[in-house]
Design a protein around this motif. Sequence first.
Motif: not given
Length: 400
Positions: A220-224, A252-256
Motif C-alpha cells: 500500500g505504500a506505493h499507492v500512498v 489500487n493506484i488506478g490503471k490510467e
Amino acid sequence: MFGGAMFGTQTLAEPFKIGICYDLSKAYTFATPQVSQAAMDLAKLINMKGGIGGEPVEVIVRDHGNEPQRGIECYSKLSREGVFVFDTLSTPVSLAILPRAMEDERILMQSLVGRGDAVDGTVFEWVYPVGPTYWGQAANDVAYIKQLHDGDLSDVKVGFVYFDYPFGQEPIEILETLSEKEGFELELYPVPLPGSDQAGVWSKVRRDKPDHVIVWMLGGAHVVASKEMQRNRIPMDKYISVNWLNEVDIANIGKEAAKGIKRGTNVVGGQDIALYQEIMAELYDKGEGSGPIEKTQDVFYNTGLAMYSIMFEAARRAAEQEGLPITAESYKAGLESLEGYDANGLMAPITVTAEDHGGGGKTRIEMWDGETWVPQTDWISEYTDVVWDVVKESSSKYEQ
C-alpha cells in the motif's frame, strides 16, 4: 501424505520435501499467498507427471508471522521431519535461521530476502539467494538511468525513497558507491513505517527535483506515494520501484493513473507464459488449483513459479546426477549445476556456481503503459564488480 505406506505389495516412495516457513498472517501477506499457491501448484503438476525420479514432491507450508522465533521453531520442527530445503520469504526470519542452517548443513533458499552478501558461496556454503539481491537490483536501476542519459550521469540527480528499516536501507551503500563512481547526485528520503504518511517526503522531492526516483517500499505504500506524486505534480515516469510492485498495487493506484510507473523485476509479468498456461490447463481448468484463480493473475504468483521451478529443477538434477534419495549434498550439487536456466522463458536466466549462489543477478526494467508491463531493457547485470566488492567486504565479516 505419501510417507512409506504400503499399497498392495508396493511401497510408495518417500517424498522430496520443501519447508515453506512463511508469514501468512502479518507483514508480508501482500505476496505470500500468491507465492505459496504457486509452490503448491507446481508440486501438484510435477506429481501428476510422476514426481522427480519417480519420487513424489511435497511442499509443507507453515506460518511464522514474520517472527524470528516462530521461524526457528518451524525450521526445527520440519528438520526433525526430514526436510533439508527451506524458504522463509522474510529477511528477519532468514537471518535468524541462517546460522542454524549453516551448522546443520541444510539448504536455506532466500530469493529476494535476507543477507545480500549470502551470494558469496565461499562463505555461505548452504545459503542460496538465487535471483537478484537488492544490491544488484539497485545497481541495475542505475545502469538503466545511465542508458536514458546517453551514458553520462554527471548532471543527473537521483532520489532514493525507502522504508526506514533494513529492507529499505539495504541498497544505500551501493547507491552511494555508484554516485561517487558515476558522478550523479544522490538524495535520500527515508519513509517511516508503515508508509501511510509520505506527505513530507514528496514535498521535499518536489523541491529537490530529482530526475529519477528509485523506490524501496511495499504494498500500500506505493499507492500512498502515487497520490502524493499527483498532489505534487511529479510525473509518474520518474518512479522506479523495487520488484515488490504488483497488479493489486496498480489497480489500487488506478490503471490510467499508474501509467509510466516502472519496476525492476527478475520474472516475466502477465499470463503469456508456457508454465502458467500448463498449470491452467492441467489444474485450474479441472478444478484442481491450490487456491483462487485471481491469485494466479499477479506477478508475485509468477515470482513463486520462478523460485520453485529453480528448487524443483535442482532436485531433478540431483536425482539424475546422484540418484535417490536426494540428500542435502546432492541437492547442493544440483543447484550448482544450473546454467542459463530460465524455466522456459519465465525469468532471467540464472547460472549458479559454488562461488556465486545468486545466479548472476539479472533483472530488467518494465514500465506500465496503462494496460500491461512493457520491458524497457534486456535482462541485465551491471556494475557486478562494484556489487561484488561490497559483497566480499560484508561476507568477510561473517563469523559463525
